[in-house]
Scaffold this motif. Structure first.
Motif, PDB file in Angstrom:
ATOM      1  N   VAL A 153       0.856  -1.197   0.000  1.00  0.00           N
ATOM      2  CA  VAL A 153       0.000   0.000   0.000  1.00  0.00           C
ATOM      3  C   VAL A 153       0.888   1.241   0.000  1.00  0.00           C
ATOM      4  N   TYR A 154       1.919   1.202   0.841  1.00  0.00           N
ATOM      5  CA  TYR A 154       2.815   2.354   0.901  1.00  0.00           C
ATOM      6  C   TYR A 154       3.758   2.403  -0.294  1.00  0.00           C
ATOM      7  N   ILE A 155       4.071   1.218  -0.861  1.00  0.00           N
ATOM      8  CA  ILE A 155       4.868   1.197  -2.083  1.00  0.00           C
ATOM      9  C   ILE A 155       4.118   1.965  -3.177  1.00  0.00           C
ATOM     10  N   ILE A 156       2.798   1.826  -3.166  1.00  0.00           N
ATOM     11  CA  ILE A 156       1.989   2.521  -4.165  1.00  0.00           C
ATOM     12  C   ILE A 156       1.840   3.998  -3.820  1.00  0.00           C
ATOM     13  N   VAL A 157       1.631   4.285  -2.542  1.00  0.00           N
ATOM     14  CA  VAL A 157       1.316   5.661  -2.144  1.00  0.00           C
ATOM     15  C   VAL A 157       2.572   6.538  -2.057  1.00  0.00           C
ATOM     16  N   ALA A 177      10.275   6.773   8.121  1.00  0.00           N
ATOM     17  CA  ALA A 177       9.471   6.128   9.167  1.00  0.00           C
ATOM     18  C   ALA A 177       8.350   5.294   8.558  1.00  0.00           C
ATOM     19  N   ILE A 178       7.658   5.844   7.567  1.00  0.00           N
ATOM     20  CA  ILE A 178       6.567   5.097   6.929  1.00  0.00           C
ATOM     21  C   ILE A 178       7.125   3.828   6.293  1.00  0.00           C
ATOM     22  N   ALA A 179       8.264   3.964   5.610  1.00  0.00           N
ATOM     23  CA  ALA A 179       8.849   2.807   4.922  1.00  0.00           C
ATOM     24  C   ALA A 179       9.136   1.682   5.912  1.00  0.00           C
ATOM     25  N   ILE A 180       9.606   2.042   7.105  1.00  0.00           N
ATOM     26  CA  ILE A 180       9.962   1.008   8.082  1.00  0.00           C
ATOM     27  C   ILE A 180       8.718   0.477   8.801  1.00  0.00           C
ATOM     28  N   ILE A 181       7.885   1.396   9.299  1.00  0.00           N
ATOM     29  CA  ILE A 181       6.736   0.955  10.112  1.00  0.00           C
ATOM     30  C   ILE A 181       5.760   0.127   9.272  1.00  0.00           C
ATOM     31  N   SER A 182       5.689   0.411   7.971  1.00  0.00           N
ATOM     32  CA  SER A 182       4.729  -0.317   7.133  1.00  0.00           C
ATOM     33  C   SER A 182       4.978  -1.827   7.147  1.00  0.00           C
TER      34      SER A 182
END
Lengths: 641, 134
Positions: A267-271, A302-307
C-alpha cells in the motif's frame, strides 16, 4: 520545443560529440533496442495506462452488475474473474509500474545524471512488465483468468477448490512480474546513491527521489514474501505439496501472513511515490520550498519502516492472542503520525506560499482531501474491536479506494499535468484539465463515499449480487452512477493528453518556474539529458544562481564528458566526484531475455515441461552472453557496466 | 571545504555512531515486534505459558524493555549528533558533510521518538493482558 542553440559553456564540437554518442538508431531495431531511461519511462507510463483502462472497464462492468439487486448482467464466474483481474491489475500492473514510469523518466533528470545506473537492466524490466501484463490479461478471453480476488486467500486458491488454470496464471504471472519490479528497484537505489550530480549531498536530494528510493527499498524487502507465497502455491497446485493444506499438516494462515507481509507495505509502495510527486509539484505552484524538508524525509523513512510492522491488522479477525494484537495495533495507529506530518507540511507550504491555481495544484488539493479521509478510516481499522466489526464489508472497500485513489491516482494525475510539458514539449489545455479534475473528484467521492454507509449497514464485499431486502440497492445505484462520472473524468484526462501532444503550444524548458533539475534542461530533454552535468549548491538548484552558473560559464570539461557515452559516478552520502563511467549502447539482449522468460512461464502454465526446460536453457545462455565481460572502453579504459 | 578541521568529538557525528542514532530505534522496534509477537504466538499455539522455564509474560516483557532501552540510547545519540553539528556549523564550518549529518540527526531524533512510542504503546498491554488470552 527543443532548444537548438548551443548552451552556454559548451562548445559546438562538444555538443556534436554528445549528440553523436547518445544518438539512438531511428529504425524498428532502434525502437526495440533502446536503453534510454526517458523512452523506457514513457513506455511504462503508456503501458500502465493501457492496463489501467482495462482494469477500469472491468470495474465499470462490476459496478453495472451491482447497480441493482439480483442483477444478471454477469455470471458469478465472470464476476469473479473481472473482480480479481481488476484488483490484480490495478495493484500490480498499473499503480506500481505507473509510478516506476515517473521514476524512470524523472530520477536521472532530477539528480543531474545522463541515464539510470543500469540502462540495459532498465529496458529488461520494462519488457518483463509488458510481457507479464499480457500474460495475465490474455487469460481473460479464454475464461481462465485468476478468480479468487487479488489477495487469493487459501484455500480458495487451491487445486481442490479452484481447478483449472486460473490461479496458476495468478501465481506464475506475479512471479514473472516480480522480476521486473525487483530489477527496477535495484536500479533506482543504485542510480540515486551513485549518480547524483556533484554537490547533491543527502540533504539536497529532491523529496521525490527520496520517496522513490524508499519505495525501492520497500520492494526489495517486501516482494520476496509474495514470491515465496506464489512459488508455494504453484507447488501445491501442480506438484501436490501441502504448504496451505491443513488436512496434510499445512496452514491456510501461512498464506495470509506471507501475503500481507508483502501486501501492507505494498500500500505504501503505491502511495509513497505519489507523496513524492506532491512534494515535487507544490514548490512550483506555491513559489517556495516545501516546509520541513528534514521532517518529510523523516516521515518517508518512518513510513517505509513501520509499514512492515502492521500486516497483522489485515488479520485481526483470524483469532490471534490479544497480546499479539496490541503490538500491531500500536504500529498501525502510530503510522498516522508521519503520514499526517507530511499533510501538515504541505498545508503549511500552501499557507506560507503564493498559490498559483493550475490543474496540477487542483489535483494536489483533491489528493489531500481524499487521502486524509482514507487515512482517518485507516486509523479506525487499527482498533481491533472496530476492525472485527467491519472487516469484509464494503466499508473496507471504501477505505482502500480512498487511500489508493487519493494517495496514488490523484498525485499521478497531478504529475501527468505537471510534467507533460517536460515529457512532450507541449503545454496542456487548462480548461479541459479543470473539467477533468472536477469530474474525477466528484465521481470518486460519489462512487466510494456511499460504500462506507452500506458497508456499515452490513453489505459484504466480494459478492456478485445481493438480495433486495437489506435496502442496499439505492446506495449501490449511487455508487454506480459515480463510477461512470469518474470514468468520464478519466476519459477527459486522456483527451487532454492527446490534445496536448497534437495541438498543445510548445513548452519552454521551465514553464512553471520550478526548482528541481529536470527543469534546467530542454523540453523534451535531449538523449544526453544535460550538455553539462550541473554542480549542485542547494536544495533548490534551479532557483540557485551558483548551480545555474555551474552549467553555464562555470562549465568544466570534467562535467561535459563529451569523449564518450559517459556520466559521473559520485559518493553515496555527499556526492563527491569519484570518476566518469561509460554507459552502454542500445541492445536487443533485454528484449530477447524477457521473451525467453515469457516462453518459460507460458510453458510452465500449460505444463509443457520439456519446452520450459529448453526456454530455461535459452534464458541462462542469454544471461551468460549479456554478462560476458566486455572489452575495455575505448575512451576511459573502464569496463562497460 | 572545511575552514576548521573537525575535532575528535565532532567526528563522532559521522560513521557508525550516526547510523545508530538514525536507524537504531527502527532496528530495535523490528526486533521487538518480531520477538514479542513470535514468542507469544508460538508459545500459545504450543499450549505453553513458559519459555526456557521463564513465565511467558516475563519473556515478552523483556522483548519490550530491552528494545525500548536500545531505542532510548539511539535517541540520545541522535540528540548528541544534532547538538554537535549545530556547534560545528556555529563555528563556521562549510563542509557539506555537516549539513548532511545535521539532517540525519534531526531525522534520527524524531524517528526514535516515534519508535519508542510504538514500543511503549504496544508494550503496555503486557501489564494488562495475560499472554494467551484470545
Amino acid at each position: 520545443m527543443v532548444t537548438t542553440s548551443t548552451p552556454p559553456g559548451v562548445s559546438r564540437v562538444d555538443l556534436a560529440r554528445l549528440t553523436e554518442h547518445w544518438a539512438e538508431p531511428r529504425s524498428l531495431r532502434g525502437w526495440f533496442s533502446t536503453v534510454d531511461h526517458k523512452r523506457i519511462g514513457r513506455r511504462y507510463l503508456v503501458t500502465a495506462g493501457v492496463f489501467f483502462v482495462l482494469a477500469g472497464l472491468s470495474a465499470l462492468a462490476m459496478r453495472t452488475q451491482l447497480a441493482r439487486p439480483e442483477a444478471g448482467l454477469l455470471s458469478p464466474e465472470e464476476y469473479n474473474q473481472l473482480f480479481t483481474m481488476h484488483g490484480t491489475a490495478m495493484i500490480f500492473l498499473f499503480a506500481t509500474p505507473m509510478l516506476f514510469g515517473f521514476g524512470n523518466y524523472l530520477v536521472p533528470l532530477m539528480i543531474g545524471a545522463r541515464d539510470m545506473a543500469f540502462p540495459r537492466l532498465n529496458a529488461f524490466g520494462y519488457w518483463v512488465f509488458l510481457f507479464a501484463g499480457l500474460f495475465m490479461w490474455a487469460s481473460l478471453p479464454f475464461g481462465a483468468a485468476p478468480n479468487s480476488g487479488w489477495f487469493a486467500y487459501a484455500p480458495l486458491n487451491s487445486e481442490q477448490h479452484n481447478p483449472g488454470l486460473h490461479m496458476d496464471v495468478y501465481a506464475l504471472g506475479l512471479l514473472f512480474l516480480g522480476i521486473s519490479t525487483t530489477a527496477a528497484s535495484i536500479n533506482f537505489i543504485v542510480t540515486a546513491l551513485k549518480l547524483r550530480a556533484p554537490g547533491m549531498s543527502l540533504n539536497r536530494v529532491p523529496l521525490f527521489v527520496w520517496a522513490i528510493v524508499a519505495t525501492a527499498f520497500m520492494v526489495i524487502f517486501a516482494l520476496p514474501a509474495l514470491n515465496l507465497d506464489n512459488a508455494m502455491l504453484f507447488l501445491d497446485r501442480r506438484f501436490d505439496t501441502h504448504f496451505f493444506d491443513p488436512s496434510a499438516g499445512g496452514n491456510v494462515l501461512l498464506w495470509q501472513h506471507l501475503f500481507w507481509i508483502f501486501g501492507h507495505p505494498d500500500v505504501y509502495i503505491i502511495v509513497m511515490p505519489g507523496l513524492g510527486i506532491v512534494s515535487a509539484v507544490l514548490p512550483a505552484f506555491t513559489r517556495r520550498g516545501v516546509v520541513g524538508y528534514p521532517l518529510i524525509v523523516l516521515s518517508i523513512v518512518a513510513i517505509a519502516i513501520i509499514s512492515f510492522g502492521v500486516w497483522v491488522h489485515h488479520m485481526f479477525a483470524t483469532g490471534l492472542p490479544q497480546l499479539s494484537y496490541s503490538f500491531f495495533s500500536a504500529a498501525s495507529t502510530i503510522i498516522t503520525i508521519p503520514s499526517g506530518l507530511q499533510i501538515f507540511a504541505w498545508l503549511a507550504t500552501m499557507l506560507l506560499g503564493r498559490l498559483i491555481i493550475r490543474v496540477p495544484l487542483l489535483f494536489v488539493v483533491g489528493f489531500i482531501v481524499t487521502f486524509v479521509l482514507g487515512g482517518v478510516t485507516g486509523t479506525m481499522f487499527a482498533l481491533t474491536a472496530f476492525d472485527q466489526q467491519v472487516t469484509d464489508t464494503y466499508f473496507v472497500v471504501a477505505h482502500f479506494h480512498y487511500v489508493l485513489i487519493g494517495g496514488a491516482v490523484f498525485p499521478m494525475l497531478a504529475g501527468i499535468y505537471y510534467w507533460l510539458p517536460k515529457i512532450t514539449g507541449r503545454m496542456y489545455h487548462e480548461g479541459l484539465g479543470r473539467w477533468a479534475f472536477w469530474l474525477v473528484f466528484a465521481g470518486m467521492h460519489v462512487t466510494f463515499f456511499p460504500m462506507h454507509l452500506y458497508g456499515l449497514f452490513g453489505m459484504p464485499r466480494r459478492v456478485y449480487t445481493y438480495a433486495s431486502e437489506p435496502g442496499w440497492g439505492g446506495w449501490n445505484l449511487v455508487s454506480t452512477i459515480g463510477s461512470y462520472v469518474l470514468a468520464l473524468g478519466l476519459l477527459l484526462v486522456l483527451v487532454g493528453v492527446v490534445h496536448a501532444v497534437r495541438r498543445g503550444r510548445p513548452a519552454p524548458p521551465d514553464p512553471w518556474r520550478a526548482d528541481t533539475l529536470e527543469w534546467a534542461t530542454t523540453s523534451p530533454p535531449e538523449p544526453y539529458n544535460f550538455p553539462v552535468l550541473p554542480r549542485v549548491h542547494s536544495l533548490h538548484p534551479v532557483w540557485d544562481e551558483r548551480t545555474a552558473e555551474s552549467t553555464g560559464e562555470g562549465a568544466t570539461a570534467d562535467r561535459i564528458l563529451s569523449e564518450g557515452r559517459n556520466t559521473l559516478l559520485t559518493s553515496e552520502l555527499d556526492a563527491r566526484v569519484e570518476r566518469p563511467v561509460p554507459m552502454p549502447e542500445s541492445t536487443l539482449k533485454p528484449l530477447v531475455l524477457a521473451a525467453a522468460l515469457l516462453v518459460l512461464f507460458a510453458a510452465l502454465l500449460v505444463a509443457w515441461y520439456p519446452v520450459a526446460a529448453v526456454a530455461a536453457v535459452v534464458v541462462a545462455a542469454t544471461i551468460a552472453v549479456w554478462l560476458w565481460p566486455a572489452g575495455p572502453s575505448r575512451t576511459s579504459g573502464v569496463a562497460t557496466p | 571545504m572545511t575552514t576548521t578541521p573537525p575535532g575528535p568529538r565532532a567526528r563522532l557525528t559521522g560513521g557508525v555512531l550516526l547510523w545508530y542514532g538514525v536507524l537504531g530505534g527502527a532496528v530495535a522496534w523490528a526486533v521487538h515486534v518480531l520477538a514479542a509477537w513470535g514468542l507469544d504466538e508460538l508459545a500459545c499455539a504450543a499450549g505453553s505459558d513458559r519459555v526456557l522455564a521463564m513465565p511467558l509474560g516475563r519473556v515478552v516483557g523483556l522483548a519490550v524493555i530491552v528494545p525500548a532501552l536500545v531505542t532510548a540510547g539511539s535517541l540520545a545519540v541522535a540528540a548528541l549528533a544534532w547538538r554537535r553539528t549545530a556547534r560545528a556549523q556555529a563555528t563556521g564550518t562549510q563542509d557539506r558533510a555537516y549539513g548532511r549529518s545535521r539532517m540525519l540527526a534531526v531525522v534520527g531524533v524524531w524517528v526514535n521518538l516515534l519508535f519508542l512510542t510504538i514500543i511503549v504503546l504496544g508494550g503496555v498491554a503486557v501489564l494488562v493482558l495475560p499472554p494467551c488470552q484470545l
